[in-house]
Design a protein around this motif. Structure first.
Motif, PDB file in Angstrom:
ATOM      1  N   GLN A 194       4.129  -8.879   6.373  1.00  0.00           N
ATOM      2  CA  GLN A 194       3.476  -9.682   5.336  1.00  0.00           C
ATOM      3  C   GLN A 194       2.802 -10.917   5.934  1.00  0.00           C
ATOM      4  OE1 GLN A 194       6.907 -10.179   2.782  1.00  0.00           O
ATOM      5  NE2 GLN A 194       6.174  -8.639   1.351  1.00  0.00           N
ATOM      6  N   ARG A 195       3.338 -11.412   7.030  1.00  0.00           N
ATOM      7  CA  ARG A 195       2.738 -12.586   7.684  1.00  0.00           C
ATOM      8  C   ARG A 195       1.452 -12.224   8.424  1.00  0.00           C
ATOM      9  NH1 ARG A 195       8.577 -13.412   8.942  1.00  0.00           N
ATOM     10  NH2 ARG A 195       9.246 -15.181   7.686  1.00  0.00           N
ATOM     11  N   LYS A 249      -5.115  -5.851  -5.988  1.00  0.00           N
ATOM     12  CA  LYS A 249      -4.413  -7.056  -6.409  1.00  0.00           C
ATOM     13  C   LYS A 249      -4.404  -7.123  -7.924  1.00  0.00           C
ATOM     14  CE  LYS A 249      -3.110  -9.077  -2.653  1.00  0.00           C
ATOM     15  NZ  LYS A 249      -1.717  -9.430  -2.442  1.00  0.00           N
ATOM     16  N   SER A 250      -3.315  -7.523  -8.499  1.00  0.00           N
ATOM     17  CA  SER A 250      -3.203  -7.578  -9.956  1.00  0.00           C
ATOM     18  C   SER A 250      -2.792  -8.975 -10.388  1.00  0.00           C
ATOM     19  CB  SER A 250      -2.161  -6.567 -10.436  1.00  0.00           C
ATOM     20  OG  SER A 250      -1.798  -6.822 -11.769  1.00  0.00           O
ATOM     21  N   LYS A 251      -3.650  -9.626 -11.172  1.00  0.00           N
ATOM     22  CA  LYS A 251      -3.321 -10.967 -11.661  1.00  0.00           C
ATOM     23  C   LYS A 251      -2.120 -10.927 -12.604  1.00  0.00           C
ATOM     24  CE  LYS A 251      -7.952 -12.882 -11.025  1.00  0.00           C
ATOM     25  NZ  LYS A 251      -9.162 -13.439 -11.649  1.00  0.00           N
ATOM     26  N   ASN A 304       6.868   1.845  -8.937  1.00  0.00           N
ATOM     27  CA  ASN A 304       5.587   2.138  -8.288  1.00  0.00           C
ATOM     28  C   ASN A 304       4.440   1.279  -8.799  1.00  0.00           C
ATOM     29  OD1 ASN A 304       6.859   4.040  -6.789  1.00  0.00           O
ATOM     30  ND2 ASN A 304       5.904   5.822  -7.759  1.00  0.00           N
ATOM     31  N   GLU A 305       4.618   0.653  -9.960  1.00  0.00           N
ATOM     32  CA  GLU A 305       3.541  -0.166 -10.510  1.00  0.00           C
ATOM     33  C   GLU A 305       3.365  -1.471  -9.745  1.00  0.00           C
ATOM     34  OE1 GLU A 305       2.164  -2.079 -14.821  1.00  0.00           O
ATOM     35  OE2 GLU A 305       3.739  -0.552 -14.750  1.00  0.00           O
ATOM     36  N   PHE A 306       4.386  -1.855  -8.981  1.00  0.00           N
ATOM     37  CA  PHE A 306       4.283  -3.097  -8.214  1.00  0.00           C
ATOM     38  C   PHE A 306       3.383  -2.868  -7.007  1.00  0.00           C
ATOM     39  CE2 PHE A 306       6.138  -5.906  -4.823  1.00  0.00           C
ATOM     40  CZ  PHE A 306       5.537  -7.059  -5.288  1.00  0.00           C
ATOM     41  N   TYR A 307       2.272  -3.614  -6.950  1.00  0.00           N
ATOM     42  CA  TYR A 307       1.306  -3.459  -5.868  1.00  0.00           C
ATOM     43  C   TYR A 307       1.721  -4.323  -4.687  1.00  0.00           C
ATOM     44  CZ  TYR A 307      -1.428  -1.401  -9.599  1.00  0.00           C
ATOM     45  OH  TYR A 307      -1.838  -0.613 -10.639  1.00  0.00           O
ATOM     46  N   SER A 308       1.958  -3.685  -3.556  1.00  0.00           N
ATOM     47  CA  SER A 308       2.350  -4.421  -2.358  1.00  0.00           C
ATOM     48  C   SER A 308       1.750  -3.729  -1.139  1.00  0.00           C
ATOM     49  CB  SER A 308       3.879  -4.469  -2.226  1.00  0.00           C
ATOM     50  OG  SER A 308       4.417  -3.158  -2.258  1.00  0.00           O
ATOM     51  N   GLU A 335       6.632   2.112   4.059  1.00  0.00           N
ATOM     52  CA  GLU A 335       5.332   2.660   3.689  1.00  0.00           C
ATOM     53  C   GLU A 335       4.314   1.532   3.765  1.00  0.00           C
ATOM     54  OE1 GLU A 335       3.881   5.259  -0.100  1.00  0.00           O
ATOM     55  OE2 GLU A 335       4.565   3.224  -0.549  1.00  0.00           O
ATOM     56  N   MET A 336       3.412   1.617   4.746  1.00  0.00           N
ATOM     57  CA  MET A 336       2.358   0.619   4.896  1.00  0.00           C
ATOM     58  C   MET A 336       1.144   1.105   4.105  1.00  0.00           C
ATOM     59  SD  MET A 336      -0.575  -0.520   6.478  1.00  0.00           S
ATOM     60  CE  MET A 336      -0.955   0.420   7.938  1.00  0.00           C
ATOM     61  N   ARG A 337       0.656   0.265   3.170  1.00  0.00           N
ATOM     62  CA  ARG A 337      -0.262   0.728   2.142  1.00  0.00           C
ATOM     63  C   ARG A 337      -1.648   0.067   2.186  1.00  0.00           C
ATOM     64  NH1 ARG A 337       1.954   2.446  -2.506  1.00  0.00           N
ATOM     65  NH2 ARG A 337       0.852   0.922  -3.779  1.00  0.00           N
ATOM     66  N   SER A 338      -1.943  -0.693   3.207  1.00  0.00           N
ATOM     67  CA  SER A 338      -3.168  -1.505   3.192  1.00  0.00           C
ATOM     68  C   SER A 338      -4.333  -0.899   3.971  1.00  0.00           C
ATOM     69  CB  SER A 338      -2.860  -2.906   3.738  1.00  0.00           C
ATOM     70  OG  SER A 338      -2.216  -2.830   4.989  1.00  0.00           O
ATOM     71  N   LEU A 339      -4.273   0.389   4.251  1.00  0.00           N
ATOM     72  CA  LEU A 339      -5.284   1.014   5.099  1.00  0.00           C
ATOM     73  C   LEU A 339      -6.367   1.687   4.261  1.00  0.00           C
ATOM     74  CD1 LEU A 339      -5.813   1.458   8.128  1.00  0.00           C
ATOM     75  CD2 LEU A 339      -4.565   3.619   7.948  1.00  0.00           C
ATOM     76  N   ASP A 340      -7.604   1.255   4.440  1.00  0.00           N
ATOM     77  CA  ASP A 340      -8.756   1.907   3.812  1.00  0.00           C
ATOM     78  C   ASP A 340      -9.016   3.262   4.462  1.00  0.00           C
ATOM     79  OD1 ASP A 340      -9.128  -0.361   2.303  1.00  0.00           O
ATOM     80  OD2 ASP A 340     -11.022  -0.961   3.241  1.00  0.00           O
ATOM     81  N   LEU A 341      -9.696   4.139   3.718  1.00  0.00           N
ATOM     82  CA  LEU A 341     -10.213   5.356   4.330  1.00  0.00           C
ATOM     83  C   LEU A 341     -11.314   4.986   5.312  1.00  0.00           C
ATOM     84  CD1 LEU A 341     -10.648   7.785   1.271  1.00  0.00           C
ATOM     85  CD2 LEU A 341      -8.626   7.383   2.665  1.00  0.00           C
ATOM     86  N   ASP A 342     -11.298   5.619   6.472  1.00  0.00           N
ATOM     87  CA  ASP A 342     -12.354   5.416   7.459  1.00  0.00           C
ATOM     88  C   ASP A 342     -13.508   6.342   7.097  1.00  0.00           C
ATOM     89  OD1 ASP A 342     -14.046   5.213   9.609  1.00  0.00           O
ATOM     90  OD2 ASP A 342     -12.505   5.552  11.130  1.00  0.00           O
ATOM     91  N   LEU A 343     -14.589   5.767   6.601  1.00  0.00           N
ATOM     92  CA  LEU A 343     -15.731   6.557   6.146  1.00  0.00           C
ATOM     93  C   LEU A 343     -16.381   7.340   7.285  1.00  0.00           C
ATOM     94  CD1 LEU A 343     -17.637   7.312   3.823  1.00  0.00           C
ATOM     95  CD2 LEU A 343     -18.878   5.173   4.224  1.00  0.00           C
ATOM     96  N   PHE A 344     -16.126   6.927   8.518  1.00  0.00           N
ATOM     97  CA  PHE A 344     -16.749   7.588   9.663  1.00  0.00           C
ATOM     98  C   PHE A 344     -15.877   8.692  10.260  1.00  0.00           C
ATOM     99  CE2 PHE A 344     -18.449   3.248   9.444  1.00  0.00           C
ATOM    100  CZ  PHE A 344     -19.802   3.517   9.351  1.00  0.00           C
TER     101      PHE A 344
END
Length: 528
Positions: A194-195, A249-251, A304-308, A335-344
């Motif tokens: 997280q840091r 991100k969810s306000k 699962n609704e908690f976005y992290s 589970e690391m969840r911050s990875l975008d799909l690589d369009l290339f």
């Protein structure tokens, strides 16, 4: 506050001193990859989840996420990430071998949508567990809109080698049981990620632009962006709009104080959110005119609704609450969840990226990891948002221990801290794949133009194409690559059999007598 330095950690020092460093190798890696099914015209598929792929409810490898059109491809965990990627390629090939009129969108941000109603909510059949999954998604629609739920990404699952835990437990003379020690160490990994997890967004973010139709249900959000063309909005230095305020991100969850300082604190704080009513959701109603709109009107319907960006996980039994699984059996993997799909990349991720992530997660485990305060949480979140929106901006500074530091300087420190871990993971491999992957990422720190986010904007500019057309063209290229080959008979038979078994399992489940759905939910949420 202790942050990453390029000095060896005490844990790694002791492992090296006792010749136990080899125990860092061979942790299990699994990949979950989401992709929107789209027609060749570029619009989101309105067809049901293809029967030839099996049952989305019971298939272990091919399922759906939020939408009937948002397919999720899941690999088993493997010790060698090459095997994970081979499996992912094979399941992609199986998809393309059986579907001629659809392709998988290679971008994280959805294209080819026309407002919320164009996104079909996933259907899992008539069983109580299938209906619960469907109602949960209806709740997400009413709370956040469907469009946000159509965003795709990659989840990287990692479990530390089992043989390492007794050694770490022993060398630290921990008074905890081995299971407790393991869980607390995993939480240390999570806090460290997280840091410094913003580095994933900088290096691998691939969503710097977004279609205007993404905001059809939320037009007020468009003003914060620059216009690329008539159909596209963007931030010129963005890396991952998927991980920004308009994405995952969810306000609604901004004030949630989930405790990552211990397993018990995590379970307790997450459970509290699932059991605490939320006035705005009470206005939606739970059952209206005999139809469920959401599972409940609490802050979170389920865990699962908690976005992290990263989650501690345990393998759950059928119908078991995730928090209960953690409470009973501790943390099994993250589970690391911050990875975008690589369009290339045709499958959205490559080997070097996967090896870098493994080394980063292990480094997070081996470094000191103080508890996180509310202020730390705000700083970590602010850093992530800054990198998501402006990560390639020259001179961008982040907050490290309440001091400003150049992103490039901090990123270099993180990579230096990973060097000893990469050296261990390389073992006797003359190709040094982990150190090579690390060196590749250093080039991206030195030259932001090499990042995927920069390359996407450059490609759009050079071709004068809107984001939707650029993404569709790349996705079509990937589909053509798969069309030039066929999956071998053995793997084809394997996936075909898995599909048949999953369909039979769903049919069997639905043939069993179901208790009233109200009673089913009561039993589910009353698990202790």
């Amino acid at each position: 506050m202790t942050y990453f330095t390029n000095k060896l950690s005490t844990r790694l020092d002791q492992l090296l001193a006792n010749d136990h460093q080899h125990l860092l190798c061979g942790g299990l890696k699994g990949i979950e990859k989401e992709s929107l099914r789209i027609g060749k015209d570029g619009f989101i598929a309105q067809t049901p989840h293809p029967t030839v792929l099996g049952s989305a409810l019971t298939h272990p490898t091919i399922t759906t996420d939020y939408s009937e059109s948002l397919i999720e491809l899941i690999t088993p965990p493997f010790a060698d990430v090459k095997d994970s990627l081979d499996y992912l390629r094979n399941v992609h090939q199986f998809f393309y071998d059986h579907l001629d009129n659809e392709i998988l969108l290679g971008a994280s941000m959805p294209c080819g949508i026309d407002g919320d109603e164009s996104i079909p909510i996933a259907d899992y059949g008539s069983s109580n567990i299938g209906h619960m999954k469907h109602v949960y998604r209806h709740g997400l629609w009413h709370r956040y809109g469907r469009t946000m739920q159509a965003i795709a990404g990659i989840h990287f699952n990692y479990s530390v080698p089992e043989a390492l835990w007794p050694i770490l437990h022993q060398q630290e003379n921990s008074p905890l049981s081995l299971e407790q020690f393991t869980s607390e160490a995993y939480f240390g990994l999570v806090r460290n990620f997280q840091r410094i997890g913003w580095i994933i967004l900088y290096l691998f973010g691939a969503s710097p632009a977004i279609c205007k139709n993404f905001f059809k249900s939320r037009p007020e959000l468009m003003a914060q962006f620059e216009e690329f063309d008539q159909g596209t909005l963007y931030h010129p230095y963005a890396t991952s709009l998927r991980m920004s305020d308009i994405g995952y991100k969810s306000k609604n969850q901004a004030d949630l104080k989930i405790d990552y300082n211990s397993l018990s604190g995590y379970v307790s704080s997450l459970s509290k959110a699932i059991n605490t009513p939320y006035p705005d959701y009470e206005k939606i109603g739970t059952v209206v005119n005999g139809e469920y709109r959401q599972l409940n009107s609490n802050i979170l319907q389920i865990e699962n609704e908690f976005y992290s960006t990263i989650r501690p996980k345990q393998i759950i039994k059928s119908g078991e609450k995730p928090t209960l699984a953690l409470k009973k059996r501790g943390v099994r993997y993250i589970e690391m969840r911050s990875l975008d799909l690589d369009l290339f990349n045709p499958v959205g991720i490559d080997e070097a990226k996967a090896r870098f992530i493994e080394a980063l997660l292990l480094t997070c485990l081996l470094k000191d990891s103080p508890c996180i305060t509310d202020e730390d949480h705000q700083i970590n979140n602010a850093n992530q948002l800054a990198v998501a929106n402006f990560g390639r901006k020259p001179g961008l500074q982040l907050n490290k221990g309440n001091q400003q530091i150049l992103l490039s300087d901090w990123a270099t420190e993180i990579l230096e801290a990973m060097q000893p871990v990469c050296a261990v993971l390389d073992k006797d491999n003359t190709d040094k794949p982990y150190s090579t992957a690390l060196a590749q990422q250093q080039l991206l720190i030195e030259n932001p133009d090499l990042t995927a986010s920069a390359r996407i904007l450059k490609g759009m500019t050079e071709t004068q194409l809107p984001f939707s057309r650029f993404a569709l063209n790349k996705s079509a290229e990937h589909a053509r690559q798969f069309s030039l080959s066929k999956l071998d008979k053995i793997h084809t038979q394997e996936f075909t059999e898995m599909a048949k078994i999953s369909l039979a399992e769903q049919k069997d489940l639905e043939s069993q007598k179901q208790i009233p759905f109200d009673d089913f939910l009561t039993q589910y949420f009353s698990q202790q």
